[in-house]
Design a protein around this motif. Structure first.
Motif, short mmCIF file in Angstrom:
data_model
loop_
_atom_site.label_atom_id
_atom_site.label_comp_id
_atom_site.label_asym_id
_atom_site.label_seq_id
_atom_site.Cartn_x
_atom_site.Cartn_y
_atom_site.Cartn_z
N LEU A 74 -9.70 -1.58 2.34
CA LEU A 74 -9.26 -0.19 2.18
C LEU A 74 -10.07 0.75 3.07
O LEU A 74 -11.25 0.54 3.30
CB LEU A 74 -9.41 0.23 0.71
CG LEU A 74 -8.48 -0.49 -0.28
CD1 LEU A 74 -8.81 -0.08 -1.70
CD2 LEU A 74 -7.03 -0.17 0.02
N ARG A 127 0.86 -1.19 0.00
CA ARG A 127 0.00 0.00 0.00
C ARG A 127 0.88 1.23 0.00
O ARG A 127 1.76 1.37 0.86
CB ARG A 127 -0.92 0.00 1.23
CG ARG A 127 -1.91 1.17 1.29
CD ARG A 127 -3.09 0.92 0.37
NE ARG A 127 -3.95 2.07 0.24
CZ ARG A 127 -4.93 2.41 1.10
NH1 ARG A 127 -5.14 1.67 2.18
NH2 ARG A 127 -5.68 3.45 0.87
N ASP A 128 0.67 2.08 -0.98
CA ASP A 128 1.45 3.32 -1.11
C ASP A 128 2.95 3.05 -1.11
O ASP A 128 3.74 3.79 -0.50
CB ASP A 128 1.09 4.30 0.00
CG ASP A 128 -0.38 4.73 -0.06
OD1 ASP A 128 -0.94 4.74 -1.16
OD2 ASP A 128 -0.95 5.03 1.00
N LEU A 146 -2.90 0.42 -3.98
CA LEU A 146 -2.80 -0.99 -3.63
C LEU A 146 -2.13 -1.77 -4.76
O LEU A 146 -2.47 -1.62 -5.93
CB LEU A 146 -4.19 -1.56 -3.36
CG LEU A 146 -4.30 -2.96 -2.75
CD1 LEU A 146 -3.68 -2.98 -1.36
CD2 LEU A 146 -5.76 -3.39 -2.69
N THR A 187 -6.00 3.65 -5.58
CA THR A 187 -5.97 3.27 -4.17
C THR A 187 -4.56 3.11 -3.61
O THR A 187 -4.39 3.04 -2.38
CB THR A 187 -6.71 1.95 -3.96
OG1 THR A 187 -6.01 0.91 -4.65
CG2 THR A 187 -8.14 2.03 -4.49
#
Length: 371
Positions: A371, A15-16, A340, A338
């Motif tokens: 999320l 994530r990120d 992701l 997102t």
């Protein structure tokens, strides 16, 4: 029930730009009691294709290749390629053909609009299918160069640029890459993608030092029970296709996926310019992708699938997400909206008794649901 119908899974999520989950369950080798581990190497099959696309874009950025260059510039045999006028032979046993309306280009290969068949394992329903089955890059012997030379003599299914077709485009692209680069395809991948990204466990099947480290491949019998697949022939693969053949790990492929998420750069190493990656993941083909699998909402960029209508797809993705999957139950996805990124792996050869690989997409759905 999934534990009984599949041997094992590996899941890694970021994530990120940071890995936030990594897990493995089940078995890499049931008979010998070897558990599936996060670092177990697996056959990536068609997840080789996005890597081939990135290799081509590296050369495009360097001016050694161009999207609108004719394929015949690199593989002269394609200058004589023709297009099938029908799918069945005439009374004399000849398949009527016509001239291509436009040259076959690198762009067509990346878009999978080259009219090339022969993905291996396709159903033979007519004479044209039979020609491609017999002349497939996965039939016979020889190097990548020799196999692509044979392929060039086969008539295309349709005029270049007219429709998306899942065939040998990435394999032909691999040969174009090694001609343009002036070095073998596997050497170019190693020096320009794998080594810079730290993908130390990513190789072609034939280059594995210890093939026994790989997860074994299973399938399902008529009763739904797991059966070991004899994969010795693939372990000894002695050539370097662009559409299949790579062995990798979840962590290695995550590095590649995070490079694409970060628009061409990973951990301070730039593989592609940001503008190149943004163009690569645009839907250059907006429809007709995977329709034979009854999937909607999917387009195609320059080497991988792109979500064009998230409401129409069977999983909770977002417009602009891009992804691809492999024959043995592997998939990856990148969701720019997102942040992701996921790599989900298994080793299961589809059979008529296997059913759909829903487990992979349940895992992806759960990731989005969190999320």
């Amino acid at each position: 029930a999934w534990r009984e119908s599949r041997s094992g899974f590996i899941a890694m999520l970021a994530r990120d730009g940071r890995v936030v989950h990594a897990s493995a369950t089940g078995w890499a080798d049931i008979a010998n009691g070897v558990p599936m581990r996060i670092d177990t190497p697996v056959r990536m099959a068609s997840m080789t294709k996005p890597i081939t696309a990135v290799a081509a874009h590296i050369l495009i950025e360097e001016g050694r290749l161009a999207l609108d260059h004719p394929v015949a510039r690199y593989v002269p045999a394609f200058a004589a390629t023709r297009v099938a006028a029908t799918t069945d032979a005439d009374d004399d046993g000849m398949l009527p053909t016509v001239e291509p309306s436009a040259p076959l280009t690198v762009r067509h290969l990346l878009q999978f609009t080259a009219g090339l068949g022969g993905n291996g394992g396709d159903e033979v329903e007519n004479d044209l299918d039979r020609l491609w089955a017999e002349g497939s890059v996965y039939a016979g012997t020889g190097s990548l160069a020799e196999r692509i030379e044979r392929l060039a003599s086969l008539p295309l299914y349709e005029q270049p640029g007219t429709s998306w077709r899942y065939g040998a485009s990435a394999d032909v692209l691999a040969r174009v890459v090694e001609v343009a680069a002036g070095e073998p395809f596997d050497a170019f991948l190693s020096s320009r993608i794998f080594e810079p990204l730290g993908m130390e466990q990513t190789h072609f099947l034939g280059a594995m030092d210890d093939p026994s480290r790989m997860a074994r491949v299973y399938t399902q019998d008529e009763g739904g029970d797991l059966v070991l697949v004899d994969a010795a022939d693939t372990d000894e693969l002695a050539w370097t296709p662009g559409g299949s053949g790579l062995v990798s790990t979840a962590a290695d492929y995550m590095r590649f996926a995070l490079m694409l998420w970060n628009e061409g750069s990973y951990d301070g190493t730039r593989i592609l310019a940001a503008e190149t990656v943004r163009n690569l993941r645009q839907p250059h083909v907006a429809s007709g992708v995977l329709t034979e699998a009854d999937l909607d909402g999917i387009g195609w960029g320059l080497g991988m699938a792109v979500i064009v209508d998230a409401d129409a797809t069977p999983i909770p993705d977002r417009n602009g997400d891009f992804w691809w999957a492999g024959y043995y139950g592997t998939t990856f996805f990148v969701s720019p909206e997102t942040g992701l990124v996921g790599v989900i792996l298994s080793q299961n050869e589809p059979s008529e008794y296997s059913g759909l690989p829903v487990d992979l997409y349940v895992a992806q759905g759960l990731a989005f649901a969190g999320l």
